[in-house]
Design an enzyme around this catalytic site. Structure first.
Site, PDB file in Angstrom:
ATOM      1  N   GLY A  22      56.660 -23.292  39.101  1.00 14.86           N
ATOM      2  CA  GLY A  22      56.865 -24.591  38.465  1.00 14.86           C
ATOM      3  C   GLY A  22      55.854 -25.600  38.967  1.00 14.86           C
ATOM      4  O   GLY A  22      55.001 -25.302  39.801  1.00 14.86           O
ATOM      5  N   GLY A  25      55.579 -33.590  40.570  1.00 12.78           N
ATOM      6  CA  GLY A  25      54.692 -34.729  40.709  1.00 12.78           C
ATOM      7  C   GLY A  25      53.712 -34.596  41.850  1.00 12.78           C
ATOM      8  O   GLY A  25      52.637 -35.180  41.827  1.00 12.78           O
ATOM      9  N   GLY A  27      52.796 -31.409  43.368  1.00 12.40           N
ATOM     10  CA  GLY A  27      52.008 -30.187  43.388  1.00 12.40           C
ATOM     11  C   GLY A  27      52.608 -29.082  42.548  1.00 12.40           C
ATOM     12  O   GLY A  27      53.584 -29.261  41.819  1.00 12.40           O
ATOM     13  N   VAL A  29      54.100 -25.077  42.469  1.00  9.45           N
ATOM     14  CA  VAL A  29      54.825 -24.144  43.322  1.00  9.45           C
ATOM     15  C   VAL A  29      54.615 -22.727  42.797  1.00  9.45           C
ATOM     16  O   VAL A  29      54.763 -22.470  41.596  1.00  9.45           O
ATOM     17  CB  VAL A  29      56.331 -24.468  43.373  1.00  9.45           C
ATOM     18  CG1 VAL A  29      57.051 -23.534  44.344  1.00  9.45           C
ATOM     19  CG2 VAL A  29      56.551 -25.922  43.789  1.00  9.45           C
ATOM     20  N   ASP A 137      63.475 -38.021  48.969  1.00  6.99           N
ATOM     21  CA  ASP A 137      63.495 -37.600  47.561  1.00  6.99           C
ATOM     22  C   ASP A 137      64.589 -36.559  47.338  1.00  6.99           C
ATOM     23  O   ASP A 137      64.368 -35.540  46.688  1.00  6.99           O
ATOM     24  CB  ASP A 137      62.132 -37.041  47.156  1.00  6.99           C
ATOM     25  CG  ASP A 137      61.957 -36.983  45.628  1.00  6.99           C
ATOM     26  OD1 ASP A 137      62.713 -37.688  44.921  1.00  6.99           O
ATOM     27  OD2 ASP A 137      61.077 -36.245  45.160  1.00  6.99           O
TER      28      ASP A 137
END
Length: 599
Positions: A22, A25, A27, A29, A137
């Protein structure tokens, strides 16, 4: 999960990359595989961050702190390279959808599942806050629902993107507006209580399918977070008593994660903790992972011809590398300016023994390299076997001794003193030049620069200087000259790990054993001022710190003080399916502590 594209990298440090998981915002993965077969989630940072020096500094600090987090409900950070052209970190890979994906696909969770989720998240925050981190976050997308409970990911990394609109793209605002705290929305100083506010929002979303603050625009959402009463419509009464205090506007009125755990009490053990529909999603992901591991690697994209002298591209990826950022250049045969070697020295510059005794920050310090002039070492790079240099004009050149190199296809067409040179151009902006270590061909001596011409010129100078002698000062008790693979004999290793099937150096100061318990030993440079965390353990006169992480265990201690802020540091990472990794790590560490030179 998607296959890698032909132009995608195939390696990040020691990890082979096999699929894209995936993108967010910060980076991308990817699914990776460690040399011992364990799966990892590798996050590669977006170029907009990678090209900012301030980001790299914060990223490095946050990664180092994140590696101390070891709670059962976190996906532990195993490895990272903040100095790579594309900075990356690798964490334990766990199969399961994010809370966001699960709720969108199957609907809100029942009360018992939300309560179990709350216990897991509060436990994770306790561990994260214990090492001095604030998540910043915590949101449904950063919570994974696995077969044995929730996992919090990306802890501590969000802070690395702080520092202004040029880094965040949102005027310096870091986090997800719908789940951030009022003080975060107003860019006020944060405390761990900020994460508790986010926890309350995550639990509301898990129970109802939506967050407590909604709005037509981001500005409206942020206004509601700061000023509006949370919308708790549909939250069951037994959960409302928990989330209401978490969502208090005043941080001082929010409960601590430990108070939340005390309020909730223990949860009953369960082999399938989530609704059956969620477990079906987990099974689908398991199948997808098995499928991805069977995909053949796509053919690499051929490199375009060069203006000057073209040569077949050698695609190499360096492990845990400190990579510079610069521009492309043609590769030409180059020679180094002559600096006289140390009198009487004639060392093999590619011998592991020689490299262990070589100070990478003395190799080129105040040495003239053709075309760029005299270099100056950057003080305290934080590594024992690599160093960054600056030219008078500010260009960055890096040197790595005995680090991993990964070669995929092609053959080098140039050499230095009869040694083949392997070239790699990273992200179209930098080049490294490496020669292999004959005793361990996957390791090499590497110079990194803005062009391949300069990289090779610098490498020639490095080999010349190492041959002439640029050694460390070796005070009593130092680990600098120690071979990590030879400190303990095979009998002592087998007593701790079981019968040894393979032993090999994976880096200059790192060794790996494959046995009933797999173990990696690393000698590196650590912070002497970092407080101990985890569980203290007596290793026979040496106090280590132990961190169990699922089927793995990390054990570490400071060996010898280098200066006021740094020490020679010993790190052990053990892995054993079915448990017992910490017992093996402690047994190995106890034997090792007795065998190491006394500081």
């Amino acid at each position: 999960m998607k296959p890698l594209e032909p132009g995608d990298a195939r390696q990040a440090g020691r990890y082979r990359l096999v699929a894209a998981l995936g993108e967010g915002g910060m980076g991308r993965v990817l699914l990776g595989v460690a040399p011992d077969g364990r799966l990892v989630a590798v996050k590669q940072v977006h170029a907009e961050f990678a090209h900012d020096a301030r980001f790299r500094g914060r990223f490095r600090q946050e990664v180092q702190a994140s590696q101390r987090v070891s709670g059962a409900f976190t996906a532990a950070v195993m490895d990272a390279d903040p100095d790579a052209a594309t900075p990356w970190l690798a964490s334990v890979f766990v199969t399961g959808p994010s809370l966001k994906e699960a709720v969108e696909a199957t609907g809100p969770l029942p009360v018992d599942a939300v309560r179990r989720l709350a216990v897991g998240l509060a436990t994770a925050l306790t561990e994260i806050h214990r090492v001095g981190l604030i998540h910043r976050d915590l949101k449904p997308g950063n919570v994974l629902l696995t077969g044995d409970g929730p996992r919090v990911i990306d802890f501590g990394i969000a802070r690395a993107t702080e520092g202004g609109a040029d880094l965040t793209g949102t005027g310096g605002l870091v986090g997800s507006p719908a789940f951030m705290s009022p003080e975060q929305a107003e860019s006020r100083p944060l405390t761990p209580a900020s994460d508790v506010f986010s926890l309350g929002g995550v639990l509301v979303m898990a129970a109802t399918g939506r967050g407590p603050f909604t709005g037509a625009t981001t500005a409206q959402v942020l206004y509601n977070v700061v000023h509006a009463v949370p919308d708790l419509t549909g939250v069951p009464p037994e959960l409302r008593t928990l989330v209401e205090p978490c969502l208090a506007k005043d941080p001082a009125r929010r409960p601590s994660p430990q108070r939340i755990l005390d309020f909730l009490g223990p949860v009953a053990p369960a082999t399938r903790p989530w609704p059956e529909a969620v477990h079906r999603l987990i099974e689908v992901q398991d199948t997808a992972v098995r499928t991805a591991l069977s995909w053949p690697a796509p053919e690499p994209v051929p490199a375009p011809p060069r203006r000057r002298r073209w040569f077949p591209v050698v695609t190499a990826l360096a492990s845990v590398a400190a990579l510079a950022v610069g521009s492309l250049g043609a590769v030409l045969v180059a020679t180094a300016d002559a600096d006289p070697p140390t009198a009487g020295a004639n060392l093999d510059p590619t011998s592991l023994e020689t490299l262990r005794r070589t100070d990478p920050c003395r190799v080129l310090d105040q040495v003239t390299v053709r075309d760029v002039g005299k270099l100056g070492a950057v003080p305290d790079s934080g590594y024992l076997d690599r160093c960054d240099y600056r030219t008078k004009s500010g260009e960055k050149i890096s040197v790595k001794l005995g680090d991993q190199i990964y070669v995929e296809g092609g053959r080098p067409t140039e050499d230095l003193d009869g040694r083949p040179v392997l070239f790699t151009e990273i992200s179209g902006s930098t080049c490294d030049a490496s020669v292999q270590v004959p005793a361990q061909p996957e390791l090499g001596v590497t110079a990194l620069a803005e062009t391949c011409t300069l990289a090779k010129t610098t490498l020639a100078k490095v080999l010349e200087r190492v041959r002439g002698g640029a050694g460390y000062d070796l005070p009593p008790g130092t680990l600098l000259a120690a071979d990590p693979c030879a400190v303990l004999d095979r009998t002592a290793v087998a007593a701790a790990l079981g019968p040894v099937r393979e032993v090999k150096p994976s880096r200059l100061r790192e060794c790996e054993w494959t046995a009933a318990t797999s173990l990696r030993l690393t000698f590196d440079k650590g912070y002497s001022t970092v407080p101990d965390d985890g569980s203290p353990v007596d290793l026979g006169g040496v106090t280590g710190t132990r961190h169990p992480v699922g089927d793995s265990c990390a054990l570490s201690w400071n060996h010898r003080r280098i200066d006021a802020t740094r020490t020679e540091h010993v790190r052990i990472f053990a892995s054993k399916t079915g448990g017992g990794a910490c017992d093996a790590a402690v047994a190995f560490g106890t034997a090792l502590a007795k065998a190491l030179p006394r500081a």
